[in-house]
Design a protein around this motif. Structure first.
Motif, PDB file in Angstrom:
ATOM      1  N   ALA A  20      -5.050   7.783   7.313  1.00 23.38           N
ATOM      2  CA  ALA A  20      -6.029   7.364   6.151  1.00 23.38           C
ATOM      3  C   ALA A  20      -5.231   7.854   4.943  1.00 23.38           C
ATOM      4  O   ALA A  20      -5.184   6.924   4.017  1.00 23.38           O
ATOM      5  CB  ALA A  20      -7.271   8.068   6.126  1.00 23.38           C
ATOM      6  N   LEU A  21      -4.435   8.743   4.760  1.00 22.35           N
ATOM      7  CA  LEU A  21      -3.511   9.392   3.636  1.00 22.35           C
ATOM      8  C   LEU A  21      -2.433   8.256   3.582  1.00 22.35           C
ATOM      9  O   LEU A  21      -2.271   7.878   2.340  1.00 22.35           O
ATOM     10  CB  LEU A  21      -3.206  10.627   3.740  1.00 22.35           C
ATOM     11  CG  LEU A  21      -4.247  11.613   3.553  1.00 22.35           C
ATOM     12  CD1 LEU A  21      -3.491  13.046   3.834  1.00 22.35           C
ATOM     13  CD2 LEU A  21      -4.513  11.871   2.156  1.00 22.35           C
ATOM     14  N   ALA A  22      -1.958   7.779   4.658  1.00 21.66           N
ATOM     15  CA  ALA A  22      -0.858   6.820   4.461  1.00 21.66           C
ATOM     16  C   ALA A  22      -1.237   5.329   3.939  1.00 21.66           C
ATOM     17  O   ALA A  22      -0.262   4.869   3.620  1.00 21.66           O
ATOM     18  CB  ALA A  22      -0.241   6.537   6.000  1.00 21.66           C
ATOM     19  N   THR A  23      -2.312   5.100   3.827  1.00 20.81           N
ATOM     20  CA  THR A  23      -2.854   3.777   3.225  1.00 20.81           C
ATOM     21  C   THR A  23      -2.884   4.180   1.717  1.00 20.81           C
ATOM     22  O   THR A  23      -2.771   2.881   1.121  1.00 20.81           O
ATOM     23  CB  THR A  23      -4.526   3.567   3.443  1.00 20.81           C
ATOM     24  OG1 THR A  23      -5.152   4.516   2.836  1.00 20.81           O
ATOM     25  CG2 THR A  23      -4.914   3.379   4.970  1.00 20.81           C
ATOM     26  N   ALA A  24      -2.089   5.097   1.342  1.00 20.05           N
ATOM     27  CA  ALA A  24      -1.784   5.281  -0.229  1.00 20.05           C
ATOM     28  C   ALA A  24      -0.476   4.627  -0.327  1.00 20.05           C
ATOM     29  O   ALA A  24       0.217   4.570  -1.380  1.00 20.05           O
ATOM     30  CB  ALA A  24      -2.180   6.421  -0.596  1.00 20.05           C
ATOM     31  N   SER A  25       0.200   4.585   0.752  1.00 16.90           N
ATOM     32  CA  SER A  25       1.446   4.134   0.719  1.00 16.90           C
ATOM     33  C   SER A  25       1.620   2.618   0.715  1.00 16.90           C
ATOM     34  O   SER A  25       0.728   1.788   0.883  1.00 16.90           O
ATOM     35  CB  SER A  25       2.474   4.766   1.965  1.00 16.90           C
ATOM     36  OG  SER A  25       1.973   3.998   3.185  1.00 16.90           O
ATOM     37  N   HIS A  26       2.587   1.855   0.418  1.00 14.64           N
ATOM     38  CA  HIS A  26       3.029   0.647   0.734  1.00 14.64           C
ATOM     39  C   HIS A  26       2.855   0.459   2.081  1.00 14.64           C
ATOM     40  O   HIS A  26       4.144   0.620   2.623  1.00 14.64           O
ATOM     41  CB  HIS A  26       4.295   0.088   0.092  1.00 14.64           C
ATOM     42  CG  HIS A  26       4.369  -1.394   0.032  1.00 14.64           C
ATOM     43  ND1 HIS A  26       5.180  -1.944   0.885  1.00 14.64           N
ATOM     44  CD2 HIS A  26       3.762  -2.477  -0.780  1.00 14.64           C
ATOM     45  CE1 HIS A  26       4.866  -3.388   0.489  1.00 14.64           C
ATOM     46  NE2 HIS A  26       4.313  -3.592  -0.592  1.00 14.64           N
ATOM     47  N   TRP A  27       1.809  -0.025   2.387  1.00 14.28           N
ATOM     48  CA  TRP A  27       1.757   0.187   4.219  1.00 14.28           C
ATOM     49  C   TRP A  27       2.662  -0.853   4.785  1.00 14.28           C
ATOM     50  O   TRP A  27       3.255  -0.219   5.671  1.00 14.28           O
ATOM     51  CB  TRP A  27       0.181  -0.305   4.514  1.00 14.28           C
ATOM     52  CG  TRP A  27      -0.110  -0.396   6.069  1.00 14.28           C
ATOM     53  CD1 TRP A  27       0.162  -1.127   7.042  1.00 14.28           C
ATOM     54  CD2 TRP A  27      -0.146   0.910   6.742  1.00 14.28           C
ATOM     55  NE1 TRP A  27      -0.184  -0.771   8.248  1.00 14.28           N
ATOM     56  CE2 TRP A  27      -0.091   0.672   8.170  1.00 14.28           C
ATOM     57  CE3 TRP A  27      -0.464   2.178   6.351  1.00 14.28           C
ATOM     58  CZ2 TRP A  27      -0.561   1.499   9.073  1.00 14.28           C
ATOM     59  CZ3 TRP A  27      -0.562   3.292   7.496  1.00 14.28           C
ATOM     60  CH2 TRP A  27      -0.771   2.780   8.645  1.00 14.28           C
ATOM     61  N   ALA A  28       2.978  -2.000   4.340  1.00 15.46           N
ATOM     62  CA  ALA A  28       3.740  -3.085   5.123  1.00 15.46           C
ATOM     63  C   ALA A  28       5.303  -2.308   5.202  1.00 15.46           C
ATOM     64  O   ALA A  28       5.917  -2.461   6.363  1.00 15.46           O
ATOM     65  CB  ALA A  28       3.855  -4.245   4.260  1.00 15.46           C
ATOM     66  N   THR A  29       5.768  -1.653   4.156  1.00 11.58           N
ATOM     67  CA  THR A  29       7.137  -1.078   4.389  1.00 11.58           C
ATOM     68  C   THR A  29       7.411   0.439   4.572  1.00 11.58           C
ATOM     69  O   THR A  29       8.416   1.062   4.929  1.00 11.58           O
ATOM     70  CB  THR A  29       7.991  -1.350   3.123  1.00 11.58           C
ATOM     71  OG1 THR A  29       7.425  -0.792   1.912  1.00 11.58           O
ATOM     72  CG2 THR A  29       7.662  -3.034   2.693  1.00 11.58           C
ATOM     73  N   GLU A  30       5.988   0.993   4.527  1.00 10.53           N
ATOM     74  CA  GLU A  30       6.160   2.499   4.369  1.00 10.53           C
ATOM     75  C   GLU A  30       5.230   3.111   5.821  1.00 10.53           C
ATOM     76  O   GLU A  30       5.747   3.542   6.842  1.00 10.53           O
ATOM     77  CB  GLU A  30       5.776   3.462   3.090  1.00 10.53           C
ATOM     78  CG  GLU A  30       6.850   2.919   2.106  1.00 10.53           C
ATOM     79  CD  GLU A  30       6.373   3.406   0.805  1.00 10.53           C
ATOM     80  OE1 GLU A  30       7.378   3.798  -0.308  1.00 10.53           O
ATOM     81  OE2 GLU A  30       5.203   3.648   0.336  1.00 10.53           O
ATOM     82  N   GLY A  31       3.879   3.000   5.396  1.00 13.00           N
ATOM     83  CA  GLY A  31       2.938   3.596   6.282  1.00 13.00           C
ATOM     84  C   GLY A  31       3.188   2.796   7.839  1.00 13.00           C
ATOM     85  O   GLY A  31       3.483   3.506   8.856  1.00 13.00           O
TER      86      GLY A  31
END
Lengths: 413, 413
Positions: free
Chosen positions: B167-178
């Motif tokens: 859930a916290l990683a949805t604050a990242s740029h999901w496609a290239t990070e999360g």
């Protein structure tokens, strides 16, 4: 006016848009005297331009690309330099749950080529788009921001049915509704059943709401059902979704993004040959979320209050309003929106529709581009699609869907 | 000032609060001439009261109850009639994903006994609370709303570790990070490693940021770590979370809710014996979301821009600011916030801290109630906790944590 009825999900936002006179401040303000004095100054909020991505049931782009596409379309429509945009306010409900992506503000802003602008997301379930628009209206009214891009976006069709159903049910009071197996459809089914029981209305009586929506969508380039005329036979013999809701009573699961540019700068809102449109007022209200905890489930108090507040702030009455873009996620909700916003007495919505009043050439056209029912209902985007459509109607660029001589338009989400 | 640095997650909001003179408009406005003229009128936004729910690591109430508890505490603090509140603006990031509950606005409003008010939720990940506060500031500045309750709330500890991490990683740029396995912690680990490499700084040099936070939390009733003094030995020998981040570099997963009441009505902001506090200005900016796509990952442009904008709008400089409530989700982020907000040159944050300047009796106290590190970081609630703490400091009710002679306070989220 935008009224976020959220399928009766507990909130209402009302925004009222009006064609503005060329000569600003000269004689066009009688009706807005109240709004002007209430806000303590005479700041005006214009719609500078609008952009819509065609609503589809299988979008092959990301939320980021779709949102950026809507922003670029609006900037082109307004012939506006991207540098004029100081903030991006996004309306979205389910991106975290369905796409594992929050923080859409900076994502979309950046994809649209806007650097370092202010950006955030506003969520109010089915009313998310309307809520983002409301925030942008307040921001421009504050004088702190001159021009805000409001982007509504939702990507739903890539997820499986069970996931979407659960994500939508997070709009219910989860502890007493969603967790007990209630869904968006089941809760709306209960409202429709109660309406039919209380007013002794058979299912077929809701047909005009679906028919008008599908008719209008046929000539709307961005609608999800552009070529689907609907007959009473098709309507009555469609599969039952949840008794008494049948297939053509419900809006489809779909993807989309729309953008409107709000600005206080009259020169940014000036359009060659077009009409200048301003937001005359807006209002918002919330009801008790859990339907079972309300005194009367057919009394949508938030819709009623937000509609009355918006009209009162703009100094207009029901008779002044030429189009009502309402929240017809279900045919029965279209009926309840008409009644609760005060256009017809309670229990008389179906007769009003049967009499032809809601058609493009009727007394109070609704769903002029197909509404949620047939333009489509990409949840958090819907309110912004409605605003873009209001703008096209008032600006005279609605093409085949143009309602003539439209001066004041109310949007209900 | 609140600057939403979001652990470098791409957005910044800055809010600057100031003790206001008793006699309104009489001589106290030299510094705010710029802000006043920029907004076209002289409307002022006061903090009427604040309420905080103690931050815990195992909240036994729902989001709805926690949020309502914060609202009631703020109303009691302000001695304000609930009927004065016209809107509830909620800051939250993860409720849909972790609690299957969206639409917190009407839910919390109703649980707090507020009926039919306007309500919605603003999301900007770790900056959600600050973003909600920014929206409320704009709404009150607009003149459309007189009094808004801003509620920050997050319930995190009931979910399992894997769910929270995702859930916290949805604050990242999901496609290239999360989606590539990056988490909040791993992305912050990279920033910290880059800082250590570029400026040749060993891990132990970040100790003062953790130490000051834990020291200040010891006397803060609402902090999650109220009795945890920290030694260099404990700090250096703590388990490694993600190299080079060790346990005491990171803020804890926790639950909490806070509320501040913003109002333009000076009589609602008047407090018997206390000081009147007003929001002098606010600003927001966003950077590119994906860290790898930025020119320099240690240059937090959104923090820099929002801080400068907020100070410029209020007509103050760094030297005028008595306390800086920054976003210390990680010790290295505290350092980067100090540098990017312009309080110290790049690369000199750790020396500034080592020299004792960030303590309660230092030149620029930070994290005066423990900060994110030790008061706790219930993500979407954090910005509102910071605002409540700013209010307590300026109002003279900070108890053992009071910084004397505080006139202007900057909040960075």
């Amino acid at each position: 006016m935008m009224m976020m009825t959220m399928n009766g999900r507990g909130c209402g936002v009302a925004v009222l848009a009006q064609r503005a006179r060329r000569a600003l401040g000269l004689g066009s303000c009688r009706r807005h005297a109240h709004a002007a004095s209430a806000s303590g100054d005479s700041r005006k909020v214009y719609v500078g331009g609008a952009g819509v991505v065609p609503v589809t049931r299988q979008q092959d782009v990301t939320l980021e690309q779709m949102g950026a596409q809507a922003v670029r379309a609006a900037l082109a429509d307004a012939d506006m330099d991207p540098k004029s945009v100081q903030a991006v306010f996004v309306g979205n409900m389910m991106s975290g749950m369905l796409s594992k992506q929050q923080h859409l503000g900076p994502l979309i802003a950046n994809a649209a080529g806007l650097d370092l602008v202010e950006a955030s997301t506003t969520e109010a379930c089915c009313g998310a788009g309307g809520a983002a628009l409301r925030m942008a209206y307040l921001a421009v009214m504050s004088g702190e921001l001159e021009t805000v891009a409001v982007v509504g976006t939702e990507l739903m069709t890539h997820a499986d049915r069970e996931t979407i159903t659960e994500a939508l049910a997070t709009a219910s009071h989860w502890a007493t509704e969603g967790a007990k197996g209630e869904t968006f459809v089941s809760l709306n089914g209960k409202l429709m059943a109660e309406y039919m029981r209380r007013y002794n209305v058979p299912h077929a009586k809701f047909f005009p709401f679906a028919q008008v929506a599908h008719n209008n969508a046929m000539t709307a380039a961005h609608a999800v059902f552009p070529d689907k005329p609907l007959t009473l036979d098709m309507y009555e013999n469609a599969p039952v979704v949840t008794d008494p809701i049948q297939l053509f009573d419900a809006s489809p699961t779909c993807d989309g993004a729309a953008c409107v540019l709000l600005t206080s700068n009259p020169s940014l809102a000036a359009r060659a040959g077009g009409k200048r449109v301003r937001v005359a007022s807006s209002a918002a209200a919330t009801d008790i979320l859990a339907v079972a905890m309300r005194e009367d489930p057919l009394h949508l108090r938030a819709v009623e209050k937000s509609a009355m507040d918006a009209m009162s702030r703009a100094g207009v009455t029901h008779a002044d309003i030429d189009i009502f873009e309402l929240h017809d996620a279900y045919t029965s909700m279209a009926c309840l929106a008409l009644e609760n916003a005060g256009f017809v007495p309670h229990g008389e919505g179906v007769e009003f529709a049967a009499d032809g009043h809601i058609s493009l050439d009727g007394q109070l056209p609704i769903a002029t581009f197909g509404g949620l029912k047939a333009r489509g209902h990409p949840v958090g985007a819907t309110g912004v699609y409605q605003a873009a459509e209001m703008f096209m109607q008032l600006n005279g660029t609605a093409g085949m869907n143009q309602v003539p001589n439209t001066e004041i338009l109310l949007e209900g989400e």
